[in-house]
Scaffold this motif. Structure first.
Motif, PDB file in Angstrom:
ATOM      1  N   LEU A  29      -1.370  13.276  -6.853  1.00  8.66           N
ATOM      2  CA  LEU A  29      -2.479  12.845  -6.006  1.00  8.66           C
ATOM      3  C   LEU A  29      -3.481  12.009  -6.792  1.00  8.66           C
ATOM      4  O   LEU A  29      -3.963  10.975  -6.318  1.00  8.66           O
ATOM      5  CB  LEU A  29      -3.163  14.068  -5.396  1.00  8.66           C
ATOM      6  N   LYS A  30      -3.772  12.446  -8.014  1.00 11.93           N
ATOM      7  CA  LYS A  30      -4.712  11.706  -8.859  1.00 11.93           C
ATOM      8  C   LYS A  30      -4.170  10.311  -9.183  1.00 11.93           C
ATOM      9  O   LYS A  30      -4.900   9.319  -9.126  1.00 11.93           O
ATOM     10  CB  LYS A  30      -4.952  12.499 -10.145  1.00 11.93           C
ATOM     11  N   GLU A  31      -2.872  10.239  -9.491  1.00  7.52           N
ATOM     12  CA  GLU A  31      -2.261   8.951  -9.790  1.00  7.52           C
ATOM     13  C   GLU A  31      -2.241   8.056  -8.555  1.00  7.52           C
ATOM     14  O   GLU A  31      -2.500   6.851  -8.637  1.00  7.52           O
ATOM     15  CB  GLU A  31      -0.836   9.167 -10.300  1.00  7.52           C
ATOM     16  N   GLY A  32      -1.962   8.649  -7.392  1.00  7.11           N
ATOM     17  CA  GLY A  32      -1.969   7.881  -6.152  1.00  7.11           C
ATOM     18  C   GLY A  32      -3.345   7.334  -5.824  1.00  7.11           C
ATOM     19  O   GLY A  32      -3.485   6.188  -5.380  1.00  7.11           O
ATOM     20  N   MET A  33      -4.370   8.141  -6.039  1.00  2.92           N
ATOM     21  CA  MET A  33      -5.738   7.674  -5.786  1.00  2.92           C
ATOM     22  C   MET A  33      -6.112   6.555  -6.749  1.00  2.92           C
ATOM     23  O   MET A  33      -6.756   5.574  -6.363  1.00  2.92           O
ATOM     24  CB  MET A  33      -6.717   8.837  -5.909  1.00  2.92           C
ATOM     25  N   ARG A  34      -5.705   6.687  -8.009  1.00  5.86           N
ATOM     26  CA  ARG A  34      -6.010   5.643  -8.987  1.00  5.86           C
ATOM     27  C   ARG A  34      -5.275   4.349  -8.626  1.00  5.86           C
ATOM     28  O   ARG A  34      -5.841   3.260  -8.702  1.00  5.86           O
ATOM     29  CB  ARG A  34      -5.611   6.119 -10.383  1.00  5.86           C
ATOM     30  N   ASN A  35      -4.005   4.463  -8.209  1.00  5.33           N
ATOM     31  CA  ASN A  35      -3.249   3.267  -7.818  1.00  5.33           C
ATOM     32  C   ASN A  35      -3.854   2.611  -6.580  1.00  5.33           C
ATOM     33  O   ASN A  35      -3.881   1.390  -6.476  1.00  5.33           O
ATOM     34  CB  ASN A  35      -1.791   3.625  -7.556  1.00  5.33           C
ATOM     35  N   LYS A  36      -4.332   3.421  -5.644  1.00  8.65           N
ATOM     36  CA  LYS A  36      -4.954   2.848  -4.449  1.00  8.65           C
ATOM     37  C   LYS A  36      -6.189   2.048  -4.823  1.00  8.65           C
ATOM     38  O   LYS A  36      -6.404   0.944  -4.319  1.00  8.65           O
ATOM     39  CB  LYS A  36      -5.319   3.941  -3.459  1.00  8.65           C
ATOM     40  N   LEU A  37      -6.979   2.592  -5.738  1.00  8.33           N
ATOM     41  CA  LEU A  37      -8.171   1.862  -6.167  1.00  8.33           C
ATOM     42  C   LEU A  37      -7.812   0.591  -6.920  1.00  8.33           C
ATOM     43  O   LEU A  37      -8.476  -0.437  -6.790  1.00  8.33           O
ATOM     44  CB  LEU A  37      -9.052   2.750  -7.039  1.00  8.33           C
ATOM     45  N   LEU A  93      -0.416  -6.701  -4.551  1.00 10.02           N
ATOM     46  CA  LEU A  93       0.478  -5.552  -4.708  1.00 10.02           C
ATOM     47  C   LEU A  93       0.154  -4.414  -3.739  1.00 10.02           C
ATOM     48  O   LEU A  93       0.831  -3.394  -3.744  1.00 10.02           O
ATOM     49  CB  LEU A  93       0.388  -5.019  -6.142  1.00 10.02           C
ATOM     50  N   ASP A  94      -0.846  -4.586  -2.878  1.00  8.46           N
ATOM     51  CA  ASP A  94      -1.253  -3.551  -1.931  1.00  8.46           C
ATOM     52  C   ASP A  94      -0.183  -3.404  -0.851  1.00  8.46           C
ATOM     53  O   ASP A  94       0.126  -4.373  -0.147  1.00  8.46           O
ATOM     54  CB  ASP A  94      -2.597  -3.925  -1.298  1.00  8.46           C
ATOM     55  N   PRO A  95       0.405  -2.214  -0.689  1.00  9.61           N
ATOM     56  CA  PRO A  95       1.452  -2.034   0.322  1.00  9.61           C
ATOM     57  C   PRO A  95       0.945  -2.276   1.748  1.00  9.61           C
ATOM     58  O   PRO A  95       1.666  -2.811   2.579  1.00  9.61           O
ATOM     59  CB  PRO A  95       1.884  -0.574   0.163  1.00  9.61           C
ATOM     60  N   LYS A  96      -0.282  -1.914   2.047  1.00  6.84           N
ATOM     61  CA  LYS A  96      -0.821  -2.132   3.397  1.00  6.84           C
ATOM     62  C   LYS A  96      -0.969  -3.623   3.687  1.00  6.84           C
ATOM     63  O   LYS A  96      -0.769  -4.073   4.811  1.00  6.84           O
ATOM     64  CB  LYS A  96      -2.166  -1.431   3.553  1.00  6.84           C
ATOM     65  N   ARG A  97      -1.301  -4.380   2.687  1.00  7.24           N
ATOM     66  CA  ARG A  97      -1.472  -5.823   2.880  1.00  7.24           C
ATOM     67  C   ARG A  97      -0.126  -6.470   3.187  1.00  7.24           C
ATOM     68  O   ARG A  97      -0.032  -7.352   4.024  1.00  7.24           O
ATOM     69  CB  ARG A  97      -2.091  -6.437   1.630  1.00  7.24           C
ATOM     70  N   ASN A  98       0.943  -6.010   2.538  1.00  6.86           N
ATOM     71  CA  ASN A  98       2.273  -6.547   2.812  1.00  6.86           C
ATOM     72  C   ASN A  98       2.720  -6.201   4.224  1.00  6.86           C
ATOM     73  O   ASN A  98       3.349  -7.006   4.895  1.00  6.86           O
ATOM     74  CB  ASN A  98       3.289  -6.003   1.804  1.00  6.86           C
ATOM     75  N   GLN A  99       2.395  -4.992   4.706  1.00  4.05           N
ATOM     76  CA  GLN A  99       2.783  -4.603   6.052  1.00  4.05           C
ATOM     77  C   GLN A  99       2.071  -5.464   7.089  1.00  4.05           C
ATOM     78  O   GLN A  99       2.682  -5.911   8.047  1.00  4.05           O
ATOM     79  CB  GLN A  99       2.436  -3.128   6.307  1.00  4.05           C
ATOM     80  N   THR A 100       0.807  -5.713   6.880  1.00  6.14           N
ATOM     81  CA  THR A 100       0.066  -6.517   7.863  1.00  6.14           C
ATOM     82  C   THR A 100       0.550  -7.957   7.863  1.00  6.14           C
ATOM     83  O   THR A 100       0.636  -8.580   8.912  1.00  6.14           O
ATOM     84  CB  THR A 100      -1.445  -6.466   7.588  1.00  6.14           C
ATOM     85  N   SER A 101       0.931  -8.504   6.711  1.00  6.21           N
ATOM     86  CA  SER A 101       1.432  -9.885   6.684  1.00  6.21           C
ATOM     87  C   SER A 101       2.816  -9.951   7.326  1.00  6.21           C
ATOM     88  O   SER A 101       3.150 -10.936   7.970  1.00  6.21           O
ATOM     89  CB  SER A 101       1.460 -10.429   5.269  1.00  6.21           C
ATOM     90  N   ASP A 102       3.641  -8.891   7.182  1.00  5.09           N
ATOM     91  CA  ASP A 102       4.946  -8.858   7.823  1.00  5.09           C
ATOM     92  C   ASP A 102       4.787  -8.742   9.345  1.00  5.09           C
ATOM     93  O   ASP A 102       5.534  -9.366  10.095  1.00  5.09           O
ATOM     94  CB  ASP A 102       5.782  -7.680   7.335  1.00  5.09           C
TER      95      ASP A 102
END
Length: 144
Positions: free
Chosen positions: A115-123, A130-139
Motif C-alpha cells: 500500500l505504501k509503495e502504491g501510494m508513493r507510485n501514485k504520487l 506513465l499514469d495508468p488513468k491518463r492512458n485509459q482516458t486517452s484510449d
C-alpha cells in the motif's frame, strides 16, 4: 525569576497513604516515567512488552494449560499426569498462537508495504505520461 530555565527541575516528594516514603520519593518526573515503563522479561530473554505477539501467546498458552490440565484432572483424577498435560497444553497453545500471530503480522506488513509503495507510485506518476488513468482516458477518447 531570572535564570528560571537554567535550574534543574525540582525533585518532587511522593507521599504514600501509609506514611512510609516510597522508592520514587525523590525521583525527577522523567525518571519516574522511565521507572514505571520497565518491560517484563519472561525467562530473562523474552521481552513481553516489546516483542510482537509475545504477550498474547503467553496469555493464551496459560489459558490453554489451565483448560487442558483441569479437564484432564476432572476426567481421570490423576494429578501428575494432569500436570504433564497442562505443561504440554501450555507449550502447544503458546507455540500455535505464536506462529499464527506472527504469520498474520507478516501478512499485514506485506500489505502495508504494498500500500505504501502504491501510494508513493501514485504520487510520482500522477499527471505524467506513465499514469495508468491518463492512458485509459486517452484510449476512451480515441475509441469514441
Amino acid at each position: 525569576m531570572a535564570g528560571e530555565g537554567d535550574s534543574e527541575p525540582e525533585k518532587l516528594p511522593r507521599h504514600s497513604s501509609s506514611g512510609i516514603p516510597s522508592s520514587e520519593q525523590w525521583l525527577e518526573p522523567q525518571q519516574m516515567i522511565s521507572v514505571r515503563q520497565q518491560s517484563f522479561k519472561l525467562l530473562g530473554f523474552l521481552d513481553v512488552k516489546n516483542v510482537p505477539c509475545a504477550r498474547e501467546s503467553v496469555l493464551y498458552g496459560s489459558l490453554g494449560s489451565l483448560v487442558l490440565g483441569l479437564g484432564h484432572f476432572l476426567a481421570t483424577s490423576r494429578v501428575r499426569r494432569s500436570c504433564d498435560f497442562a505443561v504440554g497444553g501450555f507449550i502447544c497453545t503458546m507455540l500455535g498462537y505464536w506462529f499464527y500471530c506472527r504469520y498474520n503480522l507478516a501478512q499485514q506488513r506485506i500489505r502495508q508495504r504494498m500500500l505504501k509503495e502504491g501510494m508513493r507510485n501514485k504520487l510520482l506518476f500522477e499527471g505524467s505520461s506513465l499514469d495508468p488513468k491518463r492512458n485509459q482516458t486517452s484510449d476512451e477518447r480515441s475509441n469514441s
